[in-house]
Write a protein that holds these residues in place. Structure first.
Motif, PDB file in Angstrom:
ATOM      1  N   PHE A   1       0.822  -1.212   0.000  1.00  0.00           N
ATOM      2  CA  PHE A   1       0.000   0.000   0.000  1.00  0.00           C
ATOM      3  C   PHE A   1       0.854   1.258   0.000  1.00  0.00           C
ATOM      4  O   PHE A   1       0.388   2.351  -0.340  1.00  0.00           O
ATOM      5  CB  PHE A   1      -0.930  -0.002   1.219  1.00  0.00           C
ATOM      6  CG  PHE A   1      -0.257   0.379   2.510  1.00  0.00           C
ATOM      7  CD1 PHE A   1      -0.471   1.618   3.099  1.00  0.00           C
ATOM      8  CD2 PHE A   1       0.604  -0.499   3.156  1.00  0.00           C
ATOM      9  CE1 PHE A   1       0.145   1.975   4.288  1.00  0.00           C
ATOM     10  CE2 PHE A   1       1.219  -0.160   4.348  1.00  0.00           C
ATOM     11  CZ  PHE A   1       0.995   1.073   4.913  1.00  0.00           C
ATOM     12  N   LEU A   2       2.134   1.127   0.367  1.00  0.00           N
ATOM     13  CA  LEU A   2       3.019   2.289   0.426  1.00  0.00           C
ATOM     14  C   LEU A   2       3.400   2.794  -0.958  1.00  0.00           C
ATOM     15  O   LEU A   2       3.809   3.952  -1.111  1.00  0.00           O
ATOM     16  CB  LEU A   2       4.292   1.920   1.199  1.00  0.00           C
ATOM     17  CG  LEU A   2       4.085   1.531   2.670  1.00  0.00           C
ATOM     18  CD1 LEU A   2       5.376   0.989   3.261  1.00  0.00           C
ATOM     19  CD2 LEU A   2       3.568   2.715   3.483  1.00  0.00           C
ATOM     20  N   VAL A   3       3.263   1.933  -1.990  1.00  0.00           N
ATOM     21  CA  VAL A   3       3.611   2.356  -3.351  1.00  0.00           C
ATOM     22  C   VAL A   3       2.611   3.374  -3.891  1.00  0.00           C
ATOM     23  O   VAL A   3       3.002   4.488  -4.280  1.00  0.00           O
ATOM     24  CB  VAL A   3       3.747   1.136  -4.284  1.00  0.00           C
ATOM     25  CG1 VAL A   3       3.961   1.590  -5.728  1.00  0.00           C
ATOM     26  CG2 VAL A   3       4.898   0.238  -3.842  1.00  0.00           C
ATOM     27  N   PRO A   4       1.304   3.077  -3.948  1.00  0.00           N
ATOM     28  CA  PRO A   4       0.362   4.088  -4.455  1.00  0.00           C
ATOM     29  C   PRO A   4       0.215   5.294  -3.527  1.00  0.00           C
ATOM     30  O   PRO A   4      -0.352   6.318  -3.920  1.00  0.00           O
ATOM     31  CB  PRO A   4      -0.965   3.319  -4.557  1.00  0.00           C
ATOM     32  CG  PRO A   4      -0.830   2.178  -3.616  1.00  0.00           C
ATOM     33  CD  PRO A   4       0.613   1.804  -3.634  1.00  0.00           C
ATOM     34  N   LEU A   5       0.746   5.174  -2.316  1.00  0.00           N
ATOM     35  CA  LEU A   5       0.655   6.284  -1.369  1.00  0.00           C
ATOM     36  C   LEU A   5       1.708   7.362  -1.647  1.00  0.00           C
ATOM     37  O   LEU A   5       1.603   8.477  -1.138  1.00  0.00           O
ATOM     38  CB  LEU A   5       0.834   5.756   0.059  1.00  0.00           C
ATOM     39  CG  LEU A   5       0.287   6.599   1.204  1.00  0.00           C
ATOM     40  CD1 LEU A   5      -1.217   6.755   1.096  1.00  0.00           C
ATOM     41  CD2 LEU A   5       0.651   5.960   2.542  1.00  0.00           C
TER      42      LEU A   5
END
Length: 389
Positions: free
Chosen positions: A90-94
């Motif tokens: 989830f840290l990538v699209p964030l």
């Protein structure tokens, strides 16, 4: 008669007394300095978490859903590893929501150059390759916001970037890496719908979309993310994920995982304890890009800084515990964006109780057997435990 002034210097005894006094003062001052530095690091760590919380809310405002843990793109029909196989955290699209727009532009567009500067043919697809591909520059980029300054672990050269912040999957251990959905986004018929219990009960659900409306217990009563310690390859309990192989006893009794702890030094596991290969970074916190739970997810079963263990080497099923380098506990991020510090003494209920989503008896509405800690991890179990516990 002339008066003679006699110049008298320090005696050796006086000099030693002065040195001793200075030594005592330094000895008293150093712990205070160290404590002040750790307080500053802890505050910075908390502020990073607040930035992540704001990013989650801004993402939800933009897309009407939360970023997916273990999301991404489908498997390429010609080269599986050239797409990310629904393994992105989830840290990538964030990233564009935490002031990393430049990095996001690099990820979301085709990239025709390797990290070493050589040409890439065919180019990397949008959203990048598998998270362990070190030829892809974004995956070996360290994002400061994803690191807690209290954790001294530093990635070796050309390793993937580390993270100290992980998604909360709730209080279960089964199918934490896929929630009955395959790498192509397809439903896995062997575990759904009869085994609906394999779905995560937390704020995030691997490979599935969650929204604020799904948090029936309330955003302020549901843990969104937890702090973790990066594995430092020393068998330290708070940073290590024990590879239990085919031993599934901890699915039924989580406390079974503690049988590898060294009784003479409980902060470490016994020498020879089976863990993943550190050199390939298949360990806790060692890839901020990788959505597999062993690296970027937590469960609310064991209290902070206790044991973590997984059923297989890639951590497909497991218990991944919150932890930190702070004294006595770790930070958590609540669904409403609040950051709080949870102590190691938080009520964790019955650690010999069957995991709610393994093997057949669990439902999304069943109360957690793991006390206040478990209740805070579930999103819809009808347990509205507040932060005033």
């Amino acid at each position: 008669m002339l008066n003679k002034r006699v110049r008298r210097g320090f005696t050796l005894v006086e000099l030693l007394v002065v040195i001793a006094i200075i030594g005592i003062l330094v000895g008293l001052l150093l712990p205070a300095v160290q404590a002040a530095r750790e307080a500053a690091r802890r505050m910075s760590c908390s502020n990073n978490f607040k930035q992540i919380g704001l990013g989650l809310h801004n993402y939800h405002s933009a897309f009407k859903q939360l970023p997916v843990q273990s999301g991404g793109t489908y498997v390429s029909p010609t080269n599986a590893n050239n797409s990310n196989r629904h393994l992105l955290s989830f840290l990538v699209p964030l990233t564009p929501f935490i002031e990393q727009q430049g990095l996001w532009d690099m990820i979301s567009n085709p990239r025709s150059v390797n990290h070493n500067g050589s040409d890439r043919t065919p180019p990397f697809a949008p959203m990048g390759p598998v998270p362990w591909d070190r030829a892809y520059t974004p995956w070996v980029t360290q994002i400061t916001t994803y690191r807690c300054p209290s954790d001294p672990a530093v990635p070796p050269a050309n390793f993937e970037g580390f993270t100290n912040y992980a998604a909360s999957l709730g209080d279960g251990v089964a199918s934490n890496n896929h929630s009955c959905r395959g790498e192509r986004g397809e439903e896995l018929t062997w575990c759904a719908p009869a085994r609906r219990s394999c779905h995560n009960r937390g704020f995030f659900e691997s490979r599935r979309t969650t929204k604020f409306r799904d948090m029936l217990d309330g955003l302020s009563n549901t843990i969104a993310c937890g702090e973790i310690v990066v594995d430092n390859n020393t068998l330290e309990v708070r940073g290590t994920v024990v590879n239990r192989g085919s031993n599934a006893s901890f699915f039924i009794t989580p406390i079974d995982c503690e049988d590898t702890i060294d009784p003479e030094d409980p902060q470490f596991h016994l020498a020879g304890t089976n863990t993943n290969n550190w050199s390939v970074s298949q360990n806790k916190g060692m890839r901020w890009t990788d959505g597999r739970p062993v690296m970027t997810s937590v469960t609310t079963i064991m209290p902070p800084n206790r044991v973590s263990c997984a059923y297989s080497g890639d951590g497909s099923d497991g218990m991944f515990t919150v932890g930190s380098r702070h004294q006595g506990g770790a930070h958590i991020l609540m669904g409403d964006g609040a950051v709080t510090f949870i102590t190691e003494s938080v009520d964790s209920g019955d650690l010999s109780a069957n995991s709610p989503n393994w093997p057949t008896g669990g439902t999304m509405t069943r109360k957690s057997p793991y006390g206040v800690w478990g209740a805070l991890g579930t999103r819809a179990s009808k347990e509205t435990v507040s932060l005033e516990f």
